[in-house]
Design a protein around this motif. Structure first.
Motif, mmCIF file in Angstrom:
data_model
loop_
_atom_site.group_PDB
_atom_site.id
_atom_site.type_symbol
_atom_site.label_atom_id
_atom_site.label_comp_id
_atom_site.label_asym_id
_atom_site.label_seq_id
_atom_site.Cartn_x
_atom_site.Cartn_y
_atom_site.Cartn_z
ATOM 1 N N ILE A 159 0.857 -1.186 0.000
ATOM 2 C CA ILE A 159 0.000 0.000 0.000
ATOM 3 C C ILE A 159 0.891 1.232 0.000
ATOM 4 O O ILE A 159 1.805 1.358 0.815
ATOM 5 C CB ILE A 159 -0.939 0.023 1.223
ATOM 6 N N ILE A 160 0.594 2.146 -0.923
ATOM 7 C CA ILE A 160 1.387 3.367 -1.077
ATOM 8 C C ILE A 160 0.531 4.580 -0.719
ATOM 9 O O ILE A 160 -0.663 4.619 -1.002
ATOM 10 C CB ILE A 160 1.875 3.509 -2.536
ATOM 11 N N HIS A 161 1.184 5.573 -0.109
ATOM 12 C CA HIS A 161 0.536 6.861 0.132
ATOM 13 C C HIS A 161 1.459 7.991 -0.300
ATOM 14 O O HIS A 161 2.663 7.935 -0.068
ATOM 15 C CB HIS A 161 0.218 7.060 1.614
ATOM 16 N N SER A 162 0.868 9.005 -0.911
ATOM 17 C CA SER A 162 1.540 10.293 -0.991
ATOM 18 C C SER A 162 1.230 10.989 0.328
ATOM 19 O O SER A 162 0.119 11.488 0.534
ATOM 20 C CB SER A 162 1.012 11.113 -2.171
ATOM 21 N N ALA A 163 2.203 11.004 1.232
ATOM 22 C CA ALA A 163 1.989 11.637 2.542
ATOM 23 C C ALA A 163 1.790 13.138 2.398
ATOM 24 O O ALA A 163 1.268 13.796 3.307
ATOM 25 C CB ALA A 163 3.178 11.345 3.455
ATOM 26 N N THR A 164 2.188 13.670 1.255
ATOM 27 C CA THR A 164 1.992 15.082 0.932
ATOM 28 C C THR A 164 0.525 15.462 1.030
ATOM 29 O O THR A 164 0.201 16.619 1.324
ATOM 30 C CB THR A 164 2.491 15.357 -0.501
ATOM 31 N N LYS A 165 -0.356 14.506 0.790
ATOM 32 C CA LYS A 165 -1.793 14.777 0.711
ATOM 33 C C LYS A 165 -2.419 14.794 2.111
ATOM 34 O O LYS A 165 -2.050 15.591 2.941
ATOM 35 C CB LYS A 165 -2.454 13.732 -0.193
ATOM 36 N N TYR A 166 -3.361 13.877 2.365
ATOM 37 C CA TYR A 166 -4.116 13.906 3.612
ATOM 38 C C TYR A 166 -3.253 13.718 4.858
ATOM 39 O O TYR A 166 -3.528 14.294 5.904
ATOM 40 C CB TYR A 166 -5.177 12.802 3.602
ATOM 41 N N ILE A 167 -2.232 12.887 4.761
ATOM 42 C CA ILE A 167 -1.441 12.560 5.950
ATOM 43 C C ILE A 167 -0.765 13.805 6.512
ATOM 44 O O ILE A 167 -0.806 14.079 7.703
ATOM 45 C CB ILE A 167 -0.423 11.447 5.627
ATOM 46 N N GLY A 168 -0.151 14.592 5.628
ATOM 47 C CA GLY A 168 0.435 15.863 6.059
ATOM 48 C C GLY A 168 -0.653 16.852 6.426
ATOM 49 O O GLY A 168 -0.653 17.437 7.508
ATOM 50 N N GLY A 169 -1.566 17.078 5.505
ATOM 51 C CA GLY A 169 -2.767 17.846 5.779
ATOM 52 C C GLY A 169 -2.632 19.356 5.787
ATOM 53 O O GLY A 169 -3.628 20.060 5.925
ATOM 54 N N HIS A 170 -1.397 19.876 5.640
ATOM 55 C CA HIS A 170 -1.217 21.324 5.731
ATOM 56 C C HIS A 170 -0.441 21.898 4.551
ATOM 57 O O HIS A 170 -0.017 23.053 4.587
ATOM 58 C CB HIS A 170 -0.509 21.679 7.045
ATOM 59 N N ALA A 184 4.689 19.936 3.491
ATOM 60 C CA ALA A 184 5.728 18.900 3.482
ATOM 61 C C ALA A 184 5.452 17.911 2.368
ATOM 62 O O ALA A 184 4.295 17.666 2.022
ATOM 63 C CB ALA A 184 5.767 18.173 4.827
ATOM 64 N N MET A 185 6.521 17.363 1.827
ATOM 65 C CA MET A 185 6.397 16.383 0.750
ATOM 66 C C MET A 185 7.000 15.060 1.197
ATOM 67 O O MET A 185 8.087 15.021 1.771
ATOM 68 C CB MET A 185 7.112 16.890 -0.508
ATOM 69 N N GLY A 186 6.267 13.970 0.932
ATOM 70 C CA GLY A 186 6.776 12.658 1.317
ATOM 71 C C GLY A 186 5.892 11.549 0.798
ATOM 72 O O GLY A 186 4.782 11.785 0.299
ATOM 73 N N GLY A 187 6.370 10.327 0.900
ATOM 74 C CA GLY A 187 5.611 9.155 0.507
ATOM 75 C C GLY A 187 5.855 8.018 1.480
ATOM 76 O O GLY A 187 6.830 8.033 2.230
ATOM 77 N N VAL A 188 4.961 7.045 1.487
ATOM 78 C CA VAL A 188 5.083 5.902 2.391
ATOM 79 C C VAL A 188 4.734 4.615 1.659
ATOM 80 O O VAL A 188 3.802 4.591 0.847
ATOM 81 C CB VAL A 188 4.131 6.035 3.609
ATOM 82 N N ILE A 189 5.497 3.559 1.947
ATOM 83 C CA ILE A 189 5.180 2.212 1.464
ATOM 84 C C ILE A 189 4.869 1.355 2.686
ATOM 85 O O ILE A 189 5.670 1.281 3.625
ATOM 86 C CB ILE A 189 6.364 1.593 0.699
ATOM 87 N N CYS A 190 3.715 0.697 2.696
ATOM 88 C CA CYS A 190 3.303 -0.171 3.797
ATOM 89 C C CYS A 190 3.190 -1.606 3.298
ATOM 90 O O CYS A 190 2.614 -1.845 2.235
ATOM 91 C CB CYS A 190 1.957 0.270 4.360
ATOM 92 N N SER A 191 3.705 -2.550 4.087
ATOM 93 C CA SER A 191 3.629 -3.951 3.655
ATOM 94 C C SER A 191 4.073 -4.865 4.794
ATOM 95 O O SER A 191 4.134 -4.455 5.959
ATOM 96 C CB SER A 191 4.496 -4.164 2.409
ATOM 97 N N THR A 192 4.414 -6.097 4.433
ATOM 98 C CA THR A 192 4.925 -7.067 5.403
ATOM 99 C C THR A 192 6.374 -6.741 5.743
ATOM 100 O O THR A 192 7.063 -6.009 5.014
ATOM 101 C CB THR A 192 4.875 -8.482 4.811
#
Length: 388
Positions: A197-208, A211-219
């Motif tokens: 699962i990938i997120h552009s943390a720049t979007k909702y996660i940052g929320g303001h 900041a620019m970032g991304g996240v990869i979630c997995s096992t």
């Protein structure tokens, strides 16, 4: 007793003077006085930080929280959403292999797949993801990866994650999804068998929008694979300062998502009654064609939709966009401010990519609803519609 994910998980406050907010570990190096300690850190033993390009305490707090919110074993944070997308894809496929992707993914993803991957002899089949049969029909002996966005960026087409996951697992294929639209609050694809699962943390996660970032979630297995290869060697490291901003963004994520889940449907409901609006594309709109998938996978409405104006006149489309006073135009979304992205802006003959890419009609305008008063937003759109 389990810890609260957003406010407690990963935060060992006694290690930094019981500060309410974790500190920013902005250093590049971590120092050692014994060879054995350095040796252990170099192989990431016992989670001991060695060098910020590979491991940083502030970033690690953020990663733990995101993994828990996404209900995965682990996560790794990177410098942008595109860094997360490209690293995740490259970690699962190599030259001579084949992957399947939904049609018209996020523009950056589309460009990466069409302009970069073919140079490395990676074959890609783009399909309409609405039917599982479309995936089954494109599987080859060398298919290693299926890439999803559900909902996708502009038309919000959804895929049946559970069915596609079962098809992939029976063929030993890894699945990746960009879950930025829903956020980890409104959808957890791992519960349906999606591997990465990938997120552009720049979007909702940052929320303001700061900041620019991304996240990869997995096992643990997949994250360790990415950590020891693509992540460390390509070097798309997230800055500790941005990790700190994202931790603070997470504090209000549930509240912000609740607000947009209430305000956006009100805006959409107003637009659906307007004669100058041809259509509103939104998973929770009255005419959305995949309501069964919305009910199955999205816990609450989100803040993005696409408006289709009931005109094809370029000047009228641009006049409508230019006269909005509470919306600004921008590429990204997910912050506190309401935004639009007019598709007509991509009709640019000077851009080689856009001149060769199949674009949506000019009267498509992507809206993102921020945290302003709902009535203020509706009045703004109503006023701008009166100008065309």
């Amino acid at each position: 007793m389990s810890k609260d994910i957003i406010n407690q998980l990963g935060e060992n406050r006694e290690e930094y003077f019981n500060a309410a907010i974790p500190p920013i570990f902005s250093n590049s190096n971590f120092l050692f006085s014994k060879v054995e300690d350095m040796r252990s850190a170099m192989i990431n033993k016992n989670n001991i930080p060695f060098y910020t390009r590979g491991h940083n305490p502030t970033t690690r707090i953020f990663e733990k929280k995101i993994a828990a919110l996404e209900k995965t074993e682990n996560a790794i944070a990177l410098s942008s959403g595109m860094a997360a997308i490209s690293s995740a894809i490259l970690s699962q496929i190599k030259s001579g292999e084949h992957m399947i992707s939904i049609n018209q993914p996020y523009t950056g993803t589309d460009m990466f797949m069409k302009n970069i991957l073919p140079d490395y002899n990676i074959d890609i089949s783009f399909i309409n993801g609405e039917k599982k049969e479309n995936f089954e029909n494109k599987i080859k002996k060398n298919t290693k990866l299926i890439y999803l966005e559900s909902p996708n960026s502009w038309t919000y087409d959804m895929q049946d994650l559970e069915k596609i996951s079962k098809i992939a697992k029976s063929n030993n294929i890894i699945t990746i999804i960009d879950n930025s639209y829903a956020s980890p609050i409104n959808c957890n694809p791992s519960l349906w068998g999606i591997d990465i699962i990938i997120h552009s943390a720049t979007k909702y996660i940052g929320g303001h929008a700061n900041a620019m970032g991304g996240v990869i979630c997995s096992t643990n297995k997949i994250i360790n694979q990415i950590y020891n290869s693509q992540f460390k060697l390509i070097g798309s490291v997230l800055s500790p300062f941005h990790s700190w901003l994202f931790i603070n963004g997470l504090r209000t994520l549930k509240i912000r998502m609740k607000y947009v889940s209430e305000s956006t449907p009100k805006v959409v409901s107003f637009l659906e009654k307007e004669s100058k609006i041809k259509k509103v594309l939104y998973p929770h709109s009255k005419d959305f064609s995949q309501k069964n998938l919305v009910k199955k996978y999205l816990k609450k409405p989100c803040g993005q939709f696409t408006l289709v104006l009931n005109t094809k006149d370029d000047k009228e489309i641009e006049r409508f966009c230019d006269n909005l006073s509470h919306f600004r135009m921008a590429a990204s979304w997910g912050g506190h401010e309401s935004l639009i992205f007019p598709e007509i802006a991509r009709y640019n003959k000077e851009s080689e990519y856009y001149s060769k890419t199949e674009l949506l009609p000019k009267n498509y305008i992507r809206f993102y609803i921020g945290l302003e008063e709902t009535d203020l937003i509706i009045d703004d759109i109503k006023n701008s519609l009166s100008k065309i």
